[in-house]
Design an enzyme around this catalytic site. Structure first.
Site, mmCIF file in Angstrom:
data_model
loop_
_atom_site.group_PDB
_atom_site.id
_atom_site.type_symbol
_atom_site.label_atom_id
_atom_site.label_comp_id
_atom_site.label_asym_id
_atom_site.label_seq_id
_atom_site.Cartn_x
_atom_site.Cartn_y
_atom_site.Cartn_z
ATOM 1 N N CYS A 261 50.831 -50.058 11.637
ATOM 2 C CA CYS A 261 50.455 -49.818 13.032
ATOM 3 C C CYS A 261 50.864 -48.414 13.466
ATOM 4 O O CYS A 261 52.045 -48.057 13.405
ATOM 5 C CB CYS A 261 51.118 -50.857 13.923
ATOM 6 S SG CYS A 261 50.818 -50.593 15.690
ATOM 7 N N TYR B 233 38.704 -48.412 18.654
ATOM 8 C CA TYR B 233 39.777 -49.282 18.171
ATOM 9 C C TYR B 233 39.249 -50.684 17.869
ATOM 10 O O TYR B 233 39.589 -51.276 16.835
ATOM 11 C CB TYR B 233 40.891 -49.339 19.206
ATOM 12 C CG TYR B 233 42.063 -50.207 18.803
ATOM 13 C CD1 TYR B 233 42.884 -49.847 17.733
ATOM 14 C CD2 TYR B 233 42.359 -51.377 19.512
ATOM 15 C CE1 TYR B 233 43.968 -50.634 17.366
ATOM 16 C CE2 TYR B 233 43.443 -52.168 19.153
ATOM 17 C CZ TYR B 233 44.243 -51.788 18.079
ATOM 18 O OH TYR B 233 45.319 -52.571 17.717
ATOM 19 N N GLU C 56 44.589 -46.805 10.221
ATOM 20 C CA GLU C 56 45.281 -46.248 11.376
ATOM 21 C C GLU C 56 46.222 -45.160 10.861
ATOM 22 O O GLU C 56 47.132 -45.443 10.068
ATOM 23 C CB GLU C 56 46.079 -47.327 12.108
ATOM 24 C CG GLU C 56 45.213 -48.358 12.806
ATOM 25 C CD GLU C 56 46.024 -49.285 13.706
ATOM 26 O OE1 GLU C 56 47.197 -48.965 13.982
ATOM 27 O OE2 GLU C 56 45.471 -50.311 14.130
ATOM 28 N N ASP D 153 50.990 -57.488 10.008
ATOM 29 C CA ASP D 153 49.728 -56.816 10.346
ATOM 30 C C ASP D 153 48.856 -56.771 9.103
ATOM 31 O O ASP D 153 49.205 -56.122 8.110
ATOM 32 C CB ASP D 153 49.995 -55.395 10.851
ATOM 33 C CG ASP D 153 50.726 -55.381 12.182
ATOM 34 O OD1 ASP D 153 50.520 -56.308 12.981
ATOM 35 O OD2 ASP D 153 51.498 -54.437 12.421
ATOM 36 N N TYR E 193 45.738 -51.196 7.935
ATOM 37 C CA TYR E 193 47.196 -51.146 7.808
ATOM 38 C C TYR E 193 47.638 -50.753 6.398
ATOM 39 O O TYR E 193 48.810 -50.905 6.051
ATOM 40 C CB TYR E 193 47.808 -52.495 8.191
ATOM 41 C CG TYR E 193 47.478 -52.920 9.600
ATOM 42 C CD1 TYR E 193 47.877 -52.159 10.692
ATOM 43 C CD2 TYR E 193 46.743 -54.078 9.847
ATOM 44 C CE1 TYR E 193 47.566 -52.532 11.988
ATOM 45 C CE2 TYR E 193 46.425 -54.471 11.143
ATOM 46 C CZ TYR E 193 46.848 -53.691 12.205
ATOM 47 O OH TYR E 193 46.532 -54.073 13.491
ATOM 48 N N CYS F 173 56.258 -52.844 17.825
ATOM 49 C CA CYS F 173 56.390 -51.958 16.670
ATOM 50 C C CYS F 173 56.697 -52.814 15.462
ATOM 51 O O CYS F 173 57.800 -53.352 15.343
ATOM 52 C CB CYS F 173 57.485 -50.914 16.875
ATOM 53 S SG CYS F 173 57.729 -49.853 15.436
ATOM 54 N N CYS G 8 64.508 -42.818 -0.659
ATOM 55 C CA CYS G 8 63.584 -42.008 -1.447
ATOM 56 C C CYS G 8 64.353 -40.830 -2.035
ATOM 57 O O CYS G 8 65.071 -40.126 -1.309
ATOM 58 C CB CYS G 8 62.440 -41.515 -0.561
ATOM 59 S SG CYS G 8 61.231 -40.507 -1.449
#
Length: 214
Positions: A53, A84, A96, A131, A136, A199, A208
């Site tokens: 998202c 959208y 997105e 999602d 996504y 969110c 990472c």
């Protein structure tokens, strides 16, 4: 199918037709007051990422020192200038995405890649958490050969860390940056306008190794 949505990106023949007119934007960047259609200033560079998202993703990047402008939109599918609602059907093929303009003297592309990898789970295919849908998916959209090389190297390095932590194969697409279509005004900087808004973005907790000695 993913809960009634296509699990693959539609072909141009099957996708929604879209339109010739670009999305009208009336508002500047909500935090910085800059025109979202600003050209890339001399000495700065651009980057584009998809990692779930775009509301939460954009906040990650506007909170990154050295980022000059952020904007959300749609990219990676055949439908021109989608809305959208159209993207959410899965029939535009778009992801997105967040487009970032940044100052490489203050933040490196590798730093942005670290935000990308650590900010989501890149092993989930056409979804991110709850999602689900092609919009996504995890994606890095590169503007230069150097960006593409850095993205692939970071993917390979991070894949080893993820595998050691018990995660599956990275499904992130790494391709040349496709056309970027602006999302509607109300999506831009959404979580600054709506601090309590949804969110669904969350990382794996795996660090990472870009730029790290260990």
């Amino acid at each position: 199918m993913l809960f009634g949505k296509p699990a693959t990106i539609p072909t141009k023949a099957d996708a929604l037709p879209g339109r010739d007119e670009a999305m009208p934007l009336a508002e500047p960047h909500f935090l910085w007051g800059r025109d979202l259609r600003s050209p890339v200033p001399e000495g700065m560079e651009e980057a584009m990422f998809g990692m779930g998202c775009f509301w939460g993703v954009e906040r990650m990047f506007w909170n990154t020192d050295g980022v000059w402008l952020t904007m959300v939109g749609y990219a990676g599918g055949p439908t021109p200038n989608p809305t959208y609602r159209e993207v959410c059907t899965g029939m535009t093929g778009h992801n997105e995405v967040v487009r970032v303009i940044y100052d490489p003297a203050k933040v490196s592309y590798e730093d942005l890649l670290r935000v990308f990898w650590e900010g989501h789970d890149p092993t989930q295919g056409m979804r991110q958490g709850n999602d689900r849908g092609t919009q996504y998916r995890s994606g890095i959209y590169t503007y230069t050969d150097a960006q593409k090389e850095a993205a692939k190297a970071s993917r390979d390095a991070y894949a080893e860390r993820l595998q050691a932590a018990g995660y599956g194969t990275i499904t992130t697409e790494i391709i040349d940056a496709p056309p970027f279509y602006y999302a509607e005004d109300y999506h831009q900087q959404y979580l600054e306008k709506n601090p309590g808004g949804y969110c669904g973005i969350g990382g794996t907790g795996v660090t990472c190794p870009i730029g790290l000695n260990a």
